[in-house]
Enzyme design. Structure first.
Site, short mmCIF file in Angstrom:
data_model
loop_
_atom_site.label_atom_id
_atom_site.label_comp_id
_atom_site.label_asym_id
_atom_site.label_seq_id
_atom_site.Cartn_x
_atom_site.Cartn_y
_atom_site.Cartn_z
N LEU A 140 -3.47 -3.24 -13.32
CA LEU A 140 -4.46 -2.95 -14.36
C LEU A 140 -4.17 -1.60 -15.03
O LEU A 140 -4.87 -1.20 -15.95
CB LEU A 140 -5.86 -2.94 -13.75
N SER A 141 -3.13 -0.90 -14.55
CA SER A 141 -2.83 0.42 -15.12
C SER A 141 -2.52 0.37 -16.61
O SER A 141 -2.99 1.22 -17.36
CB SER A 141 -1.67 1.08 -14.37
N LYS B 46 7.10 4.46 -3.75
CA LYS B 46 6.47 5.78 -3.73
C LYS B 46 7.24 6.80 -2.87
O LYS B 46 7.17 8.00 -3.12
CB LYS B 46 5.02 5.67 -3.23
N ASP C 138 -2.80 10.29 -5.88
CA ASP C 138 -3.62 9.39 -5.06
C ASP C 138 -4.61 10.18 -4.20
O ASP C 138 -5.78 9.84 -4.10
CB ASP C 138 -2.74 8.55 -4.13
N GLY D 64 -5.16 2.37 8.95
CA GLY D 64 -3.84 2.24 8.31
C GLY D 64 -3.05 3.52 8.48
O GLY D 64 -3.61 4.59 8.78
N LYS E 124 3.53 3.68 14.61
CA LYS E 124 3.54 4.20 13.23
C LYS E 124 2.35 5.16 13.01
O LYS E 124 2.47 6.19 12.35
CB LYS E 124 3.45 3.02 12.25
N TYR F 247 -9.63 -2.17 -4.92
CA TYR F 247 -10.58 -2.28 -6.04
C TYR F 247 -10.66 -3.69 -6.61
O TYR F 247 -11.42 -3.94 -7.54
CB TYR F 247 -10.26 -1.25 -7.15
P1 NAP Z 1 1.47 0.49 2.99
O1 NAP Z 1 2.21 1.77 2.86
O2 NAP Z 1 2.23 -0.77 3.06
O3 NAP Z 1 0.52 0.59 4.30
C1 NAP Z 1 -0.32 -0.44 4.67
C2 NAP Z 1 -0.98 -0.14 6.01
O4 NAP Z 1 -1.90 -1.20 6.25
C3 NAP Z 1 -0.03 -0.09 7.18
O5 NAP Z 1 -0.38 0.98 8.03
C4 NAP Z 1 -0.25 -1.42 7.87
O6 NAP Z 1 -0.19 -1.33 9.28
C5 NAP Z 1 -1.68 -1.73 7.53
N1 NAP Z 1 -1.86 -3.20 7.51
C6 NAP Z 1 -1.28 -4.08 6.66
N2 NAP Z 1 -1.71 -5.32 6.94
C7 NAP Z 1 -2.58 -5.22 7.98
C8 NAP Z 1 -3.34 -6.16 8.73
N3 NAP Z 1 -3.30 -7.46 8.44
N4 NAP Z 1 -4.12 -5.70 9.72
C9 NAP Z 1 -4.17 -4.38 10.01
N5 NAP Z 1 -3.46 -3.44 9.36
C10 NAP Z 1 -2.66 -3.87 8.35
O7 NAP Z 1 0.46 0.29 1.77
P2 NAP Z 1 -0.23 1.41 0.86
O8 NAP Z 1 0.69 1.83 -0.23
O9 NAP Z 1 -0.78 2.49 1.71
O10 NAP Z 1 -1.41 0.58 0.15
C11 NAP Z 1 -2.47 0.13 0.92
C12 NAP Z 1 -3.58 -0.40 0.03
O11 NAP Z 1 -4.09 0.68 -0.76
C13 NAP Z 1 -3.15 -1.47 -0.96
O12 NAP Z 1 -4.12 -2.48 -0.95
C14 NAP Z 1 -3.15 -0.75 -2.29
O13 NAP Z 1 -3.44 -1.63 -3.38
C15 NAP Z 1 -4.27 0.24 -2.09
N6 NAP Z 1 -4.19 1.42 -2.97
C16 NAP Z 1 -5.26 1.67 -3.78
C17 NAP Z 1 -5.22 2.76 -4.62
C18 NAP Z 1 -6.39 3.03 -5.54
O14 NAP Z 1 -6.22 3.83 -6.46
N7 NAP Z 1 -7.56 2.49 -5.31
C19 NAP Z 1 -4.12 3.62 -4.64
C20 NAP Z 1 -3.05 3.34 -3.78
C21 NAP Z 1 -3.10 2.22 -2.96
P3 NAP Z 1 1.19 -1.35 10.12
O15 NAP Z 1 1.61 0.07 10.18
O16 NAP Z 1 0.79 -1.92 11.41
O17 NAP Z 1 2.14 -2.22 9.35
#
Ligand code: NAP
Length: 524
Positions: free
Chosen positions: A271-272, A319, A355, A378, A406, A465
């Site tokens: 959506l950016s 990132k 972020d 997470g 992790k 979101y």
């Molecule tokens: P990421 O680096 O891939 O990290 C995801 C984390 O979630 C990991 O620690 C992973 O655990 C955990 N995880 C994934 N699936 C899981 C499950 N089924 N059960 C339990 N834990 C689980 O991802 P990210 O970049 O941090 O992004 C995470 C979320 O934040 C995304 O949905 C993204 O859209 C959102 N986000 C939102 C904004 C915003 O502005 N609102 C900004 C940035 C990101 P493991 O270590 O065990 O794999």
């Protein structure tokens, strides 16, 4: 933050002004004493429906503290509606207005009555205790005394506005801002009148909570008030000197189109582009933001320089990996270990992370971080940004991750505790933040935590979101927790990117509105 006061000769005119103001303001002040036949219910609902993120202040100024009618630029009369003022402010509190404004001169009993009324309704509404002197500026000692009286009355925000008879008067009133900061107290402080105009420009840079600006010339609610456009232009000129890009060059018509890109894979659902393009248009920048699905990151980074792209957003999965291709990394991004924003300054690429700050701005809307304990679910990129921001703002993060190894790597780096998901029930904390993608569209029936585990938390935040209200947030609300969706973080991180690229403060209200529209949902 800019607050537009609404004054109008009819309720209908006020509703029309609200429509326009919602696109430009962070706050709207309903000046019920200056809106003839003002219908508070209709006005508040109109703001909520137009832009849920715009905060509402309800004010009904006493006649002797409002500006003299002769001072109004268009000569309009002050419409004095003293009758039922307390009832009106209580009604605003019942309708969950963000703030009501009451004069210090109303006395501690009246202010206390409003404070009790707020507390009984969950303290959703804050109280601005205001002091106005429409003739002069008192001595510094007297200003401090007024500040302390406001503070003792239980003000959420202290407001001190005096009339400047000389340029020096501004200095005394502005000095109340650092004075308030020493007392950890939010303040609005400025001077009225032509001589006081300078204080309206300087106050935001000193840390005043907000500044007032009129929607149009002739719609001022106080003498010396600038229009939103004037305020923005001046702020941008001043800010431009300390930002990586020169906003004058961005704004100059001869400069041509400014290109901004999103680099990620996939990006189709992002959506950016809609959010940033709407903001660029509103800012008057001849610019375009496009999403690129990147297969080869190194090539894409060369493309930024080769095609003279002014700035880029970086998203999953680049990132972290993007950092090795940049010329410079800002300290925050370095410590977080991830970059989501690139600024191209004449071929030199600098990486930033917005972020963490976007999340902090979203959290600050509901609670203060200092001294509070946060469970971070997470241990990925967003968790890193959250942990960094929370520590930076004096909070205590506890990491809980599916893969404990992790989680421990992150915990060791930031010197904080780490637990496995199975141990979540053993932890006591004020707030839980989900940074996992669990519950994100289309898997909206999923949640990372069972509802019964949420009972002990005062606040629950989801960085997701889409949907606006995840199952986690619905469950949390059901358990009596206060909630924040990832929407505000998304808007703030994007707005901070635009500020880095252009030096100009975008309209966050507009950005939020665009995202909500795109999500096909209207916030209640
Ligand atoms: P990421 O680096 O891939 O990290 C995801 C984390 O979630 C990991 O620690 C992973 O655990 C955990 N995880 C994934 N699936 C899981 C499950 N089924 N059960 C339990 N834990 C689980 O991802 P990210 O970049 O941090 O992004 C995470 C979320 O934040 C995304 O949905 C993204 O859209 C959102 N986000 C939102 C904004 C915003 O502005 N609102 C900004 C940035 C990101 P493991 O270590 O065990 O794999």
């Amino acid at each position: 933050m800019i607050c537009i006061p609404i004054t109008a000769k009819t309720n209908k005119e006020a509703l029309q002004k609200i429509q326009r103001s919602c696109l430009l303001a962070d706050f709207i002040e309903l000046r019920m004493d200056l809106i003839a036949d003002g219908n508070l219910d209709e006005l508040i609902v109109a703001i909520r429906n137009t832009a849920g993120s715009v905060k509402i202040i309800v004010t009904c100024r006493k006649k002797d503290e409002a500006l003299a009618a002769k001072e109004l630029p268009d000569g309009s009369q002050t419409i004095n509606k003293e009758i039922g003022k307390m009832d009106l402010l209580k009604k605003a509190i019942s309708m969950k207005a963000d703030f009501v404004d009451i004069e210090l001169t109303e006395g501690t009993a009246a202010i206390g009555e409003l404070r009790d009324y707020c507390e009984k309704r969950g303290r959703v509404t804050g109280i601005i205790v205001s002091y106005h002197d429409i003739e002069k500026t008192p001595s510094l000692a007297r200003l401090k005394e007024i500040f302390n009286n406001c503070l003792e009355s239980g003000a959420t925000i202290v407001k001190i506005v005096t009339f400047a008879e000389s340029a020096e008067d501004n200095l005394r009133v502005l000095s109340m801002i650092p004075y308030a900061q020493k007392h950890s107290q939010k303040i609005i402080a400025m001077c009225m009148g032509p001589q006081g105009r300078i204080s309206r420009i300087i106050a935001p840079f000193l840390g005043a909570y907000l500044s007032f600006a009129a929607l149009d010339s002739g719609a001022q609610s106080a003498p010396g008030q600038l229009t939103v456009r004037q305020m923005r232009q001046i702020n941008n000129q001043i800010q431009g000197n300390r930002l990586p890009l020169n906003p004058e060059s961005v704004l100059s018509s001869g400069q041509g189109l400014q290109n901004y890109v999103l680099l990620g894979n996939p990006v189709a659902q992002s959506l950016s582009p809609a959010m940033h393009n709407a903001a660029l248009k509103e800012m008057g920048i001849d610019g375009r933001y496009n999403a690129f699905c990147v297969a080869d990151l190194e090539d894409a980074i060369h493309g930024i320089k080769g095609m003279d792209i002014s700035g880029a957003s970086v998203t999953i999965p680049y990132k972290v990996s993007v950092m090795e291709y940049l010329d410079e990394i800002h300290e925050d991004a370095q410590k977080i270990g991830a970059v989501n924003t690139i600024v191209n300054n004449n071929g030199r690429l600098t990486g930033y992370n917005t972020d963490w700050f976007g999340l902090m701005l979203a959290i600050r809307q509901l609670m203060s971080v200092k001294g509070q304990t946060f469970v971070i679910l997470g241990a990925g990129g967003t968790a890193r940004a959250a942990v960094y921001g929370i520590i930076k703002e004096g909070g205590l993060p506890i990491i809980v991750n599916r893969t404990i190894k992790k989680g421990k790597v992150l915990a060791d780096e930031f010197n904080c505790p780490c637990y496995s998901l199975a141990d979540l029930g053993k932890i006591k904390a004020d707030c839980l933040i989900n940074t996992t993608p669990v519950g994100m569209y289309p898997h909206t029936d999923q949640t990372p935590v069972e509802a019964k585990m949420l009972t002990g938390y005062k606040y629950v935040i989801d960085v997701i979101y889409n949907p606006l209200k995840t199952r986690l947030l619905c469950d949390a609300e059901g358990q009596g927790c206060r909630i924040i969706s990832g929407l505000d973080m998304f808007v703030h991180q994007g707005a901070e990117q635009l500020k880095l690229w252009t030096g100009i403060e975008p309209s966050r209200a507009l950005m939020k509105k665009v995202v909500i529209e795109r999500l096909g949902k209207i916030e209640s």
